[in-house]
Structures are given as C-alpha cells and as structure tokens.
Enzyme design. Structure first.
Site, mmCIF file in Angstrom:
data_model
loop_
_atom_site.group_PDB
_atom_site.id
_atom_site.type_symbol
_atom_site.label_atom_id
_atom_site.label_comp_id
_atom_site.label_asym_id
_atom_site.label_seq_id
_atom_site.Cartn_x
_atom_site.Cartn_y
_atom_site.Cartn_z
ATOM 1 N N HIS C 18 1.719 39.099 78.910
ATOM 2 C CA HIS C 18 1.107 38.173 79.869
ATOM 3 C C HIS C 18 1.597 36.751 79.604
ATOM 4 O O HIS C 18 2.303 36.481 78.631
ATOM 5 C CB HIS C 18 -0.430 38.254 79.834
ATOM 6 C CG HIS C 18 -1.093 37.507 78.724
ATOM 7 N ND1 HIS C 18 -2.368 36.986 78.822
ATOM 8 C CD2 HIS C 18 -0.652 37.182 77.475
ATOM 9 C CE1 HIS C 18 -2.688 36.390 77.688
ATOM 10 N NE2 HIS C 18 -1.688 36.486 76.863
ATOM 11 N N CYS C 37 1.291 29.745 74.996
ATOM 12 C CA CYS C 37 0.803 30.837 75.849
ATOM 13 C C CYS C 37 1.331 30.719 77.278
ATOM 14 O O CYS C 37 1.146 31.623 78.090
ATOM 15 C CB CYS C 37 -0.729 30.863 75.889
ATOM 16 S SG CYS C 37 -1.457 31.173 74.268
ATOM 17 N N HIS C 43 4.602 36.603 76.590
ATOM 18 C CA HIS C 43 4.439 37.119 75.237
ATOM 19 C C HIS C 43 3.472 38.301 75.388
ATOM 20 O O HIS C 43 3.223 38.725 76.521
ATOM 21 C CB HIS C 43 3.916 36.040 74.284
ATOM 22 C CG HIS C 43 2.556 35.542 74.635
ATOM 23 N ND1 HIS C 43 2.327 34.673 75.688
ATOM 24 C CD2 HIS C 43 1.342 35.812 74.119
ATOM 25 C CE1 HIS C 43 1.030 34.427 75.776
ATOM 26 N NE2 HIS C 43 0.405 35.113 74.851
ATOM 27 N N HIS C 45 0.298 41.287 73.569
ATOM 28 C CA HIS C 45 -0.768 41.596 72.618
ATOM 29 C C HIS C 45 -1.046 43.101 72.566
ATOM 30 O O HIS C 45 -0.804 43.813 73.531
ATOM 31 C CB HIS C 45 -2.085 40.900 73.024
ATOM 32 C CG HIS C 45 -2.025 39.409 73.010
ATOM 33 N ND1 HIS C 45 -1.948 38.683 71.858
ATOM 34 C CD2 HIS C 45 -2.015 38.498 74.023
ATOM 35 C CE1 HIS C 45 -1.908 37.390 72.157
ATOM 36 N NE2 HIS C 45 -1.939 37.238 73.451
ATOM 37 N N ASP C 83 -1.959 49.433 80.405
ATOM 38 C CA ASP C 83 -1.170 49.708 79.200
ATOM 39 C C ASP C 83 0.335 49.637 79.474
ATOM 40 O O ASP C 83 0.826 50.212 80.444
ATOM 41 C CB ASP C 83 -1.509 51.112 78.672
ATOM 42 C CG ASP C 83 -0.888 51.350 77.315
ATOM 43 O OD1 ASP C 83 -0.789 50.400 76.513
ATOM 44 O OD2 ASP C 83 -0.488 52.501 77.056
ATOM 45 N N HIS C 84 1.049 48.932 78.576
ATOM 46 C CA HIS C 84 2.499 48.766 78.689
ATOM 47 C C HIS C 84 2.879 48.109 80.017
ATOM 48 O O HIS C 84 3.945 48.372 80.566
ATOM 49 C CB HIS C 84 3.241 50.091 78.476
ATOM 50 C CG HIS C 84 3.359 50.453 77.023
ATOM 51 N ND1 HIS C 84 2.289 50.906 76.296
ATOM 52 C CD2 HIS C 84 4.401 50.398 76.139
ATOM 53 C CE1 HIS C 84 2.669 51.142 75.042
ATOM 54 N NE2 HIS C 84 3.942 50.840 74.923
ATOM 55 N N GLU C 128 -8.252 40.082 71.922
ATOM 56 C CA GLU C 128 -6.853 39.735 72.232
ATOM 57 C C GLU C 128 -6.043 39.749 70.940
ATOM 58 O O GLU C 128 -4.900 40.196 70.898
ATOM 59 C CB GLU C 128 -6.800 38.360 72.882
ATOM 60 C CG GLU C 128 -5.448 38.044 73.476
ATOM 61 C CD GLU C 128 -5.470 36.756 74.283
ATOM 62 O OE1 GLU C 128 -5.636 36.827 75.518
ATOM 63 O OE2 GLU C 128 -5.333 35.674 73.680
#
Lengths: 139, 139, 139, 139, 139, 139
Positions: C18, C37, C43, C45, C83-84, C128
């Site tokens: 994100h 950010c 980047h 998480h 996810d992913h 996060e």
C-alpha cells in the site's frame, strides 16, 4: 551401534539489575563506551535463558535427559543465583567481571557444565532483550 | 592464549513491497511458478532481520562488538536501503535479481560483510513471514 | 432465561502492498504528512487480523459460532480480497479511500458485519506491524 | 561453479493427545519416571513444527525449494498423520514407540527425508511447549 | 455528523531497575509483603508499554493521530524519563511512590494525559513481564 | 474518596486432552458438527490462560492484589484441576459439559469467582491455540 543424537532445549527466565562498568577506566571512558548502560544506579532486564543439551537418545525413556531434571537443575543452580538480584552487587561471579550478556552466558555455561554428565554437550542462549541476545559456546 | 568465541545477535525490521518475477520467462510460466507472489502490482511484508556476529570476546569491554555500533551499522546500511521501499523498483541490487527471501538475505549479507572486520563471522536470518524464513550462509 | 454471553476471537493474516496518499493534497503536503509511507512505488506489510465475535453460547454445541465457519468466512470475504494485493490498485474499496490501518479495519468490519447474524456483535483488531495496531468499533 | 547454499524454514503446527509410557516397565516405574505425563487418560499439546531444508539456490527461481511445495508436503505427510490425533492410539509409528518430543521429531524427520531430494539437507525442530523443544538430527 | 471512533495502539519498551519498598513499614514487613522484589540492591525488567488512544478518525488523513507523532511523544515524555533508570533513585515521580507496575502505569498515564488533546481518550497497558501486566484506567 | 481502579493480569498455562462430543446426538451429527475435534481417542492443546482482576489500588502496597497470591490461587484451583488431564474423563465439571474453549473459560471463571473477594471484578481469557481464543464474561 550408537544411539541417535538429539538436541533438547529448555527455556527459563530471570529478572535482574546490572550496570556495565570497567573499574580500570575513567568515568568519562566508561560513559563513552557504555552510554546509559553505565548508569551508576543500575537498570535491569527480564532475561530469557535457553539451555540446549545434546546427547544420545535413551531408547528406554525416549529422553536425552529428563526435562524435569534439567529444569530443576537450572532452577537450583542458575535462577536462585541470578533472579531478582543485582548482578554487580549480589553475585560473586560478577564481583570482578562485567555483567554483559556475553559474560552472563559464559558464567551460566560454566556453572551448568560442571553439573552435567560429560557425554552431554551444552550450549547457552541468553536474551537480554527481544532484540539483543548471545550464544555460547560457538565452534 | 586466544579469547573465548561468542555469538551475538541483533534483531531489526523493515517493511517493503516486492513481487517475484523472472523476466526471461513467459507471463504464464511466472504465474505458474510464483502464483499470487507474481502480482504485477506488488504485495508486501514486515521483514524481521536477525544479524548474527561471531567473534572473540574483548575482555576489557565484555563485548564481541558494541551492539549500539552493530545496530547503527544495520540501520545505515540496510534499513535505510530497504525500509518502506519497493524492492523491485527502488533498490539497485534487485534491478536484475528476483527479491525472494533467499536473495534478500544474500544481498544483506554481502553489504554487511564488506563493512565488518574480517575477524568477525557473519550470518543472516530473514523472516518474510512468521512461518517462512531463511538463513545465509550455511556450512 | 438468556444464555451466557461469550467473546470468541479468530486470528488470520494477509500480506499486502500500500501507500498513504491524499489526491486532494499537493505532493509536498503528502510527503510532509505521510513521510516514507507516501513512497509512490508502495511498501508493504504482513497484516495480522483478529476478528472478535460476541454472542450467546449455544448450550447444544458449546459454541458462540463454529470457529471453522468463522475462519472460512474471513477467508472468503477478507483474505481473498486483500492477500497478496496492492490495496490502492487492486481493491475496489480503496479506490477513493486512503488504506491507513484505521480505514482497512473499517472496511473489514463493514464486509464482515453484512455477513454475520445481527444478534452477534463484532469487533476488528488489525496489526499493521507488531508495534502499530488499531481496533474498530469502539464504544 | 556451485551455487550458493541457503537454509529455508517453514513453520507448521498440529494438535495431538499423547501419554508417555513404557510397556516393559511396571506402572510404578512409569509413574516415577514420567510423572503426570503418564496419565492413562492422556493429555495433549499444540505442537509447533519448524522444518529446515538446506540446499543450493536455483538462480532461475531464486528458491532453494518452492515454499508452497514444502508446505504442501508437510501438510500431506505430517499434519494429516498427526493433527487432532491420539499419537499412542491413532498413529502406526507410535504403536511400539514412546511419543516423546524426541521420538516425534525423529519420526517426522524420517517421513520427510524419504520424500525430499537427496541433495537437500533436512533438520526438524519441534516445540512441545514454548519452554520445551527438540531438534534432530544434530552433527 | 460525527466521524467514526477508532482506537489506535503504539507499543514501546524501556528497561529499568526498581525495588518494592514501603518506608512506613518495618524491614520485616517489607520482606514479608514483597519477598524478593524487596531486594535492597534492586532488580530489573524489560517493560513493554502499549499506549492506546481513542478518537474520531480524520477523514482527510485516515488517522486518529499520526503514529509518528504519538511515538515521538512517548519517546520524549516517557522513554527518556524511565529507560535505563533506577526508578526509585532516578525518577522524581517515585521518590515517595512505590514503583509497582500499577503505579508506573498511573504515572505514565498522567504524564501523557497532560500532553494529549482532551478529545482523545487514553489507556495504558504495561507488561512488567510476559506473565504480569496491568491496565489503567478502567471504567 | 475512592482509590484508583486498575486491572491486573496474570498469565498461566496448562496442557490437556479433550474431545468435543454431544451425547444427545448421533455419531454422524457429532462428526458433522465437530469434525476432527470429535476424534473418539481425543486430541490436545497447550492452553494459555490470562486471568484479569480489576479493583481499587491499595495505596499502602501499590497492589490491586498481590500477584504471588493470585498466581498461587490459579495454581491451586485451576492448574492442579486441569493440567495434564483428559478434560472429558478426569475433570468432574466436564462430566456432562462439552469442553469447548467457551465452556472451559466459564468453568475457570466460576471456580475463581467463588474464591475472590467480591469487590474485585474478574475476567478470563483462554487461548486454545494462538489463533482461537475466548473471553468470559462480556458486558
């Protein structure tokens, strides 16, 4: 034919105060090298200790060493020596030895080594914090 | 007489985006091999990094290496390089190298190896998730 | 007489890329508010998600809700969605919504709220990182 | 020229009941050696399993072994064998073998060893609890 | 219409030495009540601190409060006050107050409460060890 | 003037075997509802228990309740009752009650509630696995 070799690990913990200080140095050099770890009034940690024992599996018990026996040995020899103590003031081994994580691990190793059967190998991992830890001995 | 050898560990972390992709393969083969890790828009991880340094204990300091120095070295050389980055797009080392956990660990090793005194041994453990992690080098 | 009320929790995880960015602001303001950010290349998480469901205990099953059913619901409705993925580019809900941890938790809550029986209360906790996490709703 | 050797680790878990008991011993000796672990009605654990595979890095994939393949292998060969089972009663391998953590690790090693390519090295770490764990094989 | 209320959490840590001691009691009563926590030479802990802030989500930023701002506030007001300190000797707030986990949490709350905007709610969770922790305030 | 109210938490653990089974249902229905948790030979868990006690801070001790007293109470009343037991066969409370995590938490609550001073509030959190846990009571 020899039995299979297995490593077993037991985790214990203790809480202690310490300061890092070399009495052969000036206060200014101690402050420069150790920073806030040199606080003359001490600070402290929750130490996490992992004792690793390697040996042959006993086919009758299914054990390398009885974990209750190992846990009691650590309790008697290490936790009673170090838990809720000021390492610098209360523990003979650190009267002339800086209680860095490295030196604490070596002291723990030497105490337990003298109590364990010589056909068992021994390694100590000591967490001073979750982010700083040490292991002794290494090959 | 040589001093005792001890291993010390420092844990740090960074967050990054990446995708797994081999430019010499067809899209279909990339998709088959890497699955959802091949998402062209990237995904990401909180990487946990454990740097292990092995060396002789300095009897004056009680240290193998000052953990503040080691932590600052990792910060300057690794965290600033990788944290909050897109590994594929923002990091030179991965311009032609797939940023798998294995390759990220090798890149981290090579950067830190070039900065550490040669009498210190070095090993990298890198957690991509709590369930997937790698270590380099191995004997 | 009503049955006992119990809270049950199910932990799942997903990995995503994100960036934080407000399209109504100048680049300079985005950079000032969001810092690294705001990296335009994203980047990522490893998000840890804890779904809390509160309801009356069913005396026949001993369950508030079957954890397999709850886990499959989270899998189908949330993990497959996030996810992913690149949250900004791949997920409809964040087309016009900043994917901060707070907003991701609200989106997850609203998706699951619409699927759960209305006599069950719902709360979302989203990590996060290990050090930054959020909870929604709060009284 | 050979490729770089890297270790990769995959963590999985299973829940099982067991008791420690040597049928060649009297009840009294079993009770003395195994204590409450000898409970004839069994007790149980959440076992955490870490499978370590060491091999050469494939420069095309960036992998030692595809972690999805490794995870599925562990799932099919180990988790389906042991999860939600009574190790003493439900698992052939423990019909005449005490299901101590040491012996469970050896059984897991032997099952996976027979399924992995012989140019890959394998090591098993098994946590019976957070404080008691074992590793096999050791040098 | 009011904005949504969300809780955000930031985890920080500090290491400190302390002892539990009530100067109005005899040594014998202190020893009986506090046991080894009364050691006159102090012991210590790695304290883990979780600061919870509840407030309305700002729709422009997607934040309740900027986590960097919150982290810096905790750093400046709490970590610099307590980290690597002897709580009894070095910290004004404990000159006449027993540094139990309960009292440390209350001191942290009062310091942060005075610095946070009054439309934000605040709660402190403090881990003295992994097994002993406290929360303040409670309804 | 009343004293400040603080919550204190103590974490303990126990290992046990259990199975989920409703004797009023057919085997086929038990199998459909409980799946592998219905294994007639049992399976098991490492249960993590967090006991939360809320009350007024005693200004003389700095305690809500002495954690050694609380820990010993949990040890005597709960751990000795449940640790290394088969919950279905060895524990009176589950003779006619399904030992789901929800019901185990309620049993623990009721045992401890009867032993604690009525001016203290009590809440139980019980982890069956790291990913499945429950809390009782809830408002």
């Amino acid at each position: 034919m020899s039995n299979k070799r297995v490593a077993v690990f037991r985790k214990e913990h203790f809480n202690a105060a310490h300061r890092l200080h070399n009495p052969n140095w000036s206060d200014e050099r101690n402050e420069r090298v150790y920073g806030k770890c040199n606080n003359p009034n001490y600070h402290g940690h929750n130490y996490e200790l992992i004792v690793q024992v390697i040996g042959e599996l006993d086919p009758d018990t299914g054990y390398v060493i009885d974990m209750k026996v190992l846990s009691e040995l650590i309790q008697t020899e290490i936790i009673e020596l170090l838990d809720h103590k000021n390492l610098n003031l209360d523990v003979e081994a650190f009267k002339d030895l800086n209680p860095s994580a490295e030196n604490i691990a070596i002291v723990i190793y030497e105490v337990l080594r003298s109590k364990l059967n010589s056909n068992l190998d021994l390694k100590i991992r000591l967490y001073e914090t979750e982010r700083n830890f040490v292991e002794y001995p290494v090959a």
